[in-house]
Scaffold this motif. Structure first.
Motif, PDB file in Angstrom:
ATOM      1  N   ASP A 110      84.164  47.919  -4.362  1.00  0.00           N
ATOM      2  CA  ASP A 110      85.542  48.377  -4.411  1.00  0.00           C
ATOM      3  C   ASP A 110      86.337  47.420  -3.525  1.00  0.00           C
ATOM      4  O   ASP A 110      85.981  47.218  -2.366  1.00  0.00           O
ATOM      5  N   PRO A 111      87.411  46.817  -4.054  1.00  0.00           N
ATOM      6  CA  PRO A 111      88.124  45.816  -3.245  1.00  0.00           C
ATOM      7  C   PRO A 111      88.582  46.350  -1.888  1.00  0.00           C
ATOM      8  O   PRO A 111      88.805  45.564  -0.967  1.00  0.00           O
ATOM      9  N   SER A 112      88.693  47.670  -1.747  1.00  0.00           N
ATOM     10  CA  SER A 112      89.120  48.191  -0.447  1.00  0.00           C
ATOM     11  C   SER A 112      88.042  47.982   0.618  1.00  0.00           C
ATOM     12  O   SER A 112      88.303  48.091   1.812  1.00  0.00           O
ATOM     13  N   GLU A 113      86.810  47.699   0.163  1.00  0.00           N
ATOM     14  CA  GLU A 113      85.741  47.416   1.135  1.00  0.00           C
ATOM     15  C   GLU A 113      85.939  46.059   1.796  1.00  0.00           C
ATOM     16  O   GLU A 113      85.349  45.751   2.821  1.00  0.00           O
ATOM     17  N   LEU A 114      86.728  45.196   1.133  1.00  0.00           N
ATOM     18  CA  LEU A 114      86.841  43.813   1.593  1.00  0.00           C
ATOM     19  C   LEU A 114      88.079  43.644   2.466  1.00  0.00           C
ATOM     20  O   LEU A 114      89.085  44.314   2.281  1.00  0.00           O
ATOM     21  N   SER A 115      87.987  42.716   3.434  1.00  0.00           N
ATOM     22  CA  SER A 115      89.170  42.443   4.239  1.00  0.00           C
ATOM     23  C   SER A 115      89.267  40.963   4.639  1.00  0.00           C
ATOM     24  O   SER A 115      90.199  40.277   4.238  1.00  0.00           O
ATOM     25  N   THR A 116      88.289  40.469   5.382  1.00  0.00           N
ATOM     26  CA  THR A 116      88.380  39.097   5.907  1.00  0.00           C
ATOM     27  C   THR A 116      87.057  38.360   5.707  1.00  0.00           C
ATOM     28  O   THR A 116      86.038  38.964   5.401  1.00  0.00           O
ATOM     29  N   TYR A 117      87.105  37.037   5.908  1.00  0.00           N
ATOM     30  CA  TYR A 117      85.864  36.242   5.921  1.00  0.00           C
ATOM     31  C   TYR A 117      84.921  36.783   7.001  1.00  0.00           C
ATOM     32  O   TYR A 117      83.719  36.908   6.801  1.00  0.00           O
ATOM     33  N   GLU A 118      85.546  37.085   8.163  1.00  0.00           N
ATOM     34  CA  GLU A 118      84.773  37.537   9.311  1.00  0.00           C
ATOM     35  C   GLU A 118      84.012  38.818   8.990  1.00  0.00           C
ATOM     36  O   GLU A 118      82.870  39.003   9.411  1.00  0.00           O
ATOM     37  N   ALA A 119      84.673  39.703   8.232  1.00  0.00           N
ATOM     38  CA  ALA A 119      84.088  41.016   7.975  1.00  0.00           C
ATOM     39  C   ALA A 119      82.832  40.930   7.116  1.00  0.00           C
ATOM     40  O   ALA A 119      82.047  41.878   7.064  1.00  0.00           O
ATOM     41  N   LEU A 120      82.614  39.782   6.454  1.00  0.00           N
ATOM     42  CA  LEU A 120      81.390  39.639   5.651  1.00  0.00           C
ATOM     43  C   LEU A 120      80.156  39.550   6.541  1.00  0.00           C
ATOM     44  O   LEU A 120      79.033  39.600   6.064  1.00  0.00           O
ATOM     45  N   ALA A 121      80.383  39.408   7.868  1.00  0.00           N
ATOM     46  CA  ALA A 121      79.255  39.388   8.804  1.00  0.00           C
ATOM     47  C   ALA A 121      78.842  40.805   9.178  1.00  0.00           C
ATOM     48  O   ALA A 121      77.840  41.018   9.859  1.00  0.00           O
ATOM     49  N   ASP A 122      79.632  41.764   8.722  1.00  0.00           N
ATOM     50  CA  ASP A 122      79.381  43.171   9.046  1.00  0.00           C
ATOM     51  C   ASP A 122      78.061  43.671   8.428  1.00  0.00           C
ATOM     52  O   ASP A 122      77.689  43.246   7.337  1.00  0.00           O
ATOM     53  N   ASP A 123      77.427  44.607   9.119  1.00  0.00           N
ATOM     54  CA  ASP A 123      76.140  45.148   8.654  1.00  0.00           C
ATOM     55  C   ASP A 123      76.201  45.728   7.243  1.00  0.00           C
ATOM     56  O   ASP A 123      75.202  45.758   6.528  1.00  0.00           O
ATOM     57  N   LYS A 124      77.376  46.223   6.861  1.00  0.00           N
ATOM     58  CA  LYS A 124      77.437  46.902   5.559  1.00  0.00           C
ATOM     59  C   LYS A 124      77.211  45.922   4.389  1.00  0.00           C
ATOM     60  O   LYS A 124      76.972  46.348   3.262  1.00  0.00           O
ATOM     61  N   TRP A 125      77.265  44.615   4.678  1.00  0.00           N
ATOM     62  CA  TRP A 125      77.001  43.641   3.622  1.00  0.00           C
ATOM     63  C   TRP A 125      75.554  43.142   3.647  1.00  0.00           C
ATOM     64  O   TRP A 125      75.207  42.193   2.952  1.00  0.00           O
TER      65      TRP A 125
END
Lengths: 560, 349
Positions: B152-167
């Motif tokens: 869901d695009p609302s899960e996405l925000s920044t390049y940095e956030a792709l380092a988050d555990d949820k990915w």
């Protein structure tokens, strides 16, 4: 005859022999040019990058490279020798066409096989999709992008080197000695291990060393699989850090490995020399029943995996993309590819012949250093070698040719860089050892007594070369020329860097499309390249059947 | 047989010499006809693939009569060639992709500054070199592409956030060896500092579903096949996939819209220091920045025009507007080796 006449004759002979140093050293100096550009890099320490490499990845790079060399060495040896033995010495259903078909993978560039197989076997590809459809999404598949995949790809492409040379050796041996061994009580395996294999060892060693040099220099396949080797580190230093010096230092280490390996091979071969008198005709062992079908199945399986599958996939892609790209520009690509390949093949083979003959006349030890040096070109990653060649040629242009031009009051401009001459010399430097191997090994098979006989009848070296050696060598020379032709047509980095304006080739087109990730559009040029290479490869096979015949007529000729 | 061999060898020798002579005289003739027509020939070294520039160059020749000859290769090799050739070089323009490469060529002193009002007017400041050594000609955005089935695009925000555990196990990346990723990380170092960037890149590596891919397209195909859910790509690669298959179950997400904006890079060109035809080369460069050429230049590869007065093609515009990072793309070059070392330390291959 007076004393002075004899002395004059002697002196003439002496100088004639000395003259053969020329081609040998010409070739050595040619290769020395890019190599010294690379070695000179050590004048400038790159502690920063070295420290970084050692800390972060050198260990893994060496380990990966070692795995690759050992894996490819072992598999090409096993496949190449076993296939060659079956095809050369045994008879089974399908042998006739497998004989040449097994050479065909040589026509496919490594980078092409790599991207085709990755497309087929990767997670998104058809095989794994089927696998998941049957076994559910969470069942793991073989890790195709690890060392397994890379070794597999390289073996598929490189086994023909071993196959081809071992096959010629087995054919040339004929059955005589193996039969003798069997009469003396050895079984078929014993005869193979104790007689046939040791006799074919020099040829097999040449094949393996070609395959391994190509493995060490490969960048295409490892890049597609993102598998880090010594070569990837070289490229990274150059294109990532823009540090050609560090790249050259890494490359010179690679050179050191290869020099050591060549030295070891030479030592291992020792003084063993094999002069054979080929038999009039070879009677093959007819395999029967299960044995025959196993042999057929094994050879066919290798052929299907290494050639039919990748070519089939390319054909499917070409079909899907349509042949829209086949316009007049496309024909010029084909023409350029063929002209460059042809000229390079002729020039390189000629050089290889002169060097090999010179080496034979002068004696191995006199010029062995120069010859070994001349063989190094094949082992360097293409781009590094190409850039070394370019820096060397640009230097000659600037420092020598331009000065002469301005002395003569001419407009100063480059005569080497950006011309066909530079590109052809680059191919000669790169593929010299490819041509030298077959030429030298067929030269080794000729008994020195022919030469002595000719000399005693008053022929000088040129006449001996032209009238005695050339006819005997024709098959070896053709093999050499065709190998260089195929290799040149596939060659990418030197062509890209050194081609004159307007000299685009199929390999250049493949580079441009794959560089953009457009694999499917690259299928047409890749397929064309393969088709172009098939003819020479088949010709090569035809030729390799000839030595027995020519040599027989010749050896039966002088008999009273 | 003997006769055949001799004919063969003779043929070889004659053929080789003939071809070499032909090749040498070839370039000579070219020069003469050029002089006779008094129209210069501009020589370009291009790291942009032939099929992307040839049509544009052909159009220029049609309009002006100025001939263009060029060779293509990778940027690193062309830069090396320019260096080795020195004042002998036939090249007037060096055209490459990625600001890192342009910066490097400038560092090596291969360019000469261009004083051109036209270029200054057409190309924004952050897409050109401070010292006027080179100018961007098209803009490429490196952004997030996700599976419309599983994200869901609302899960996405920044390049940095792709380092988050949820990915965890949901990310695919192209190899760190590609200059596009090096430039992305370099500009992150520029904004966030080295320490924070290293933490983020380490997080990316931990979230990888599989080893890095060798190109953007295969990374997207892995997302399609379900191996992972998101990846980072240059938009034109997505465009190609979408052209082939308009219903592809992937979509573009523009990250960092609340802070620095989407990472962009350029393809661009500069005038070589030893150009033989500097005026003609500059005229070509100016034409390439003009609205007329910009449309074609960008559209050939579904990129964004560097000239801000030119609209992107409808196909590209359909991906929506976005805020782009306005940091000067030169920083990508300056920090490139820091970025590579950082990625090595983070285990990003």
């Amino acid at each position: 005859m007076t004393h002075s006449v004899i002395q004059r004759e002697r002196r003439r002979h002496y100088w004639q022999a000395r003259l053969w140093h020329l081609p040998v050293w010409f070739m050595a100096v040619l290769v020395l040019m890019p190599v010294s550009v690379i070695l000179l890099s050590w004048g400038d320490a790159q502690t920063d990058i070295w420290q970084h490499l050692i800390q972060t990845q050198l260990g893994r790079l060496l380990e990966n490279t070692l795995i690759l060399v050992v894996g490819v060495g072992l598999w090409t040896l096993l496949l190449g020798v076993s296939l060659a033995w079956l095809v050369a010495v045994c008879d089974f259903p399908g042998r006739r066409w497998l004989d040449w078909a097994l050479m065909l993978p040589l026509a496919v560039p490594t980078y092409v096989v790599a991207f085709v197989f990755l497309a087929i076997t990767d997670y998104a590809g058809p095989i794994q999709s089927l696998w998941r459809a049957w076994l559910g999404p969470d069942v793991d598949f073989l890790p195709v992008r690890g060392p397994l995949g890379v070794v597999f790809i390289m073996t598929c492409v490189l086994y023909p080197y071993v196959y081809m040379l071992a096959r010629s050796a087995f054919i040339a041996q004929g059955r005589g000695l193996t039969d003798a061994a069997r009469l003396l009580g050895k079984g078929p395996w014993g005869a193979f291990w104790r007689v046939a294999l040791p006799m074919a060892r020099p040829a097999i060693a040449v094949g393996i060393s070609l395959a391994l040099m190509e493995t060490l220099a490969d960048f295409g396949a490892v890049a597609v699989f993102n598998y880090d080797t010594f070569t990837t580190a070289i490229y990274k230093s150059w294109f990532g850090f823009f540090n050609l010096t560090a790249a050259a230092q890494l490359a010179s280490l690679l050179l050191l490995f290869v020099a050591l390996a060549l030295f070891a091979e030479q030592k291992g071969r020792g003084r063993s020399r094999f002069h054979q008198t080929p038999r009039r005709e070879t009677q093959r062992y007819a395999l029967k029943g299960t044995q025959a079908w196993l042999a057929s199945g094994y050879c066919t399986a290798v052929f299907v995996v290494a050639f039919v599958i990748p070519i089939g996939q390319l054909a499917l892609w070409t079909w899907a993309e349509g042949a829209a790209a086949l316009d007049s520009r496309y024909w010029s690509l084909i023409r350029h590819t063929f002209i460059l390949g042809g000229v390079a093949a002729l020039a390189t083979t000629l050089l290889a012949l002169l060097v090999a003959y010179g080496q034979r006349l002068l004696g191995k030890h006199q010029v062995s250093g120069a010859v070994r040096l001349a063989s190094l070109g094949y082992a360097l990653p293409g781009s590094v070698l190409a850039v070394g060649i370019m820096i060397g040629f640009a230097f000659i242009d600037r420092e020598i040719i331009n000065r002469v031009q301005s002395l003569l009051g001419l407009e100063t401009r480059q005569l080497l860089v950006g011309t066909l001459l530079a590109l052809i010399l680059a191919y000669a430097i790169r593929f010299f050892s490819v041509a030298f191997g077959p030429v030298q090994s067929s030269l080794e098979r000729i008994r020195p007594s022919y030469q002595e006989a000719a000399h005693s009848l008053g022929a000088n070296q040129w006449r001996v070369l032209l009238w005695v050696y050339l006819p005997l060598l024709t098959p070896g020379l053709l093999t050499a020329a065709l190998l260089v032709l195929v290799d040149t047509m596939k060659e990418m980095p030197a062509t890209l860097l050194l081609r004159p304006f307007g000299w685009d080739t199929l390999a250049v087109r493949i580079y441009e499309l794959t560089g953009e990730g457009q694999w499917r559009r690259a299928a047409l040029p890749a397929l064309t390249l393969v088709v172009l290479s098939i003819a020479p490869v088949m010709l090569m096979i035809r030729q390799s059947r000839l030595p027995a015949r020519t040599a027989t007529t010749l050896s039966s000729g002088p008999k009273p | 047989m003997k006769q055949l061999t001799r004919t063969l060898i003779g043929g070889l020798l004659a053929g080789t010499t003939g071809l070499l002579l032909a090749a040498c005289s070839d370039s000579g003739e070219q020069g003469q006809t050029d002089r006779a027509e008094a129209k210069p020939t501009v020589t370009v070294y291009s790291a942009r693939a032939e099929h992307l520039i040839q049509p544009i160059f052909e159009r220029y020749t049609e309009e002006t009569g100025v001939k263009i000859r060029f060779i293509t290769d990778s940027a690193g090799a062309l830069i090396q060639r320019l260096k080795a050739e020195g004042s002998n070089t036939p090249a007037d323009l060096l055209l490459t992709v990625d600001a890192g490469n342009l910066w490097q060529a400038s560092q090596e002193g291969l360019f000469q500054p261009i004083e051109s009002e036209v270029l200054e007017r057409n190309i924004p400041d952050h897409l050109q070199a401070d010292n006027n050594d080179w100018f961007g000609l098209s803009v490429r955005a490196r952004t997030i592409v996700y599976s419309t089935e599983r994200v869901d695009p609302s899960e996405l925000s920044t390049y940095e956030a792709l380092a988050d555990d949820k990915w965890q196990g949901r990310l695919c990346l192209r190899t760190a060896k590609k200059v596009y990723n090096q430039s992305l990380v370099a500009t992150m170092i520029n904004t966030l500092g080295e320490e924070a960037t290293e933490e983020i890149v380490t997080g990316w590596v931990e979230n990888l579903a599989t080893d890095p891919h060798s190109n953007d397209t295969s990374a997207m195909e892995a997302v399609l096949a379900g191996q992972c859910d998101v990846t980072l790509v240059n938009t034109y690669y997505f465009g190609r996939l979408q052209k082939e298959n308009p219903d592809v179950k992937l979509a573009i997400f523009w990250p960092n819209q609340n802070d620095r904006g989407v990472h962009i890079n350029v393809s661009g060109a500069g005038l070589t220091k030893h150009a033989k035809q500097p005026e003609a080369a500059q005229a070509l460069l100016e034409w390439l920045s003009s609205p007329e050429a910009q449309e074609q230049f960008a559209e050939a590869n579904q990129e964004y025009p560097a000239n801000s007065s030119v609209e992107p093609s409808d196909f590209v515009a359909a991906w929506g507007d976005f805020k782009a990072d306005s940091v000067n793309v030169e920083s990508a070059g300056r920090l490139q080796s820091d970025a590579i070392k950082l990625m090595d330390r983070a285990g990003y291959r």
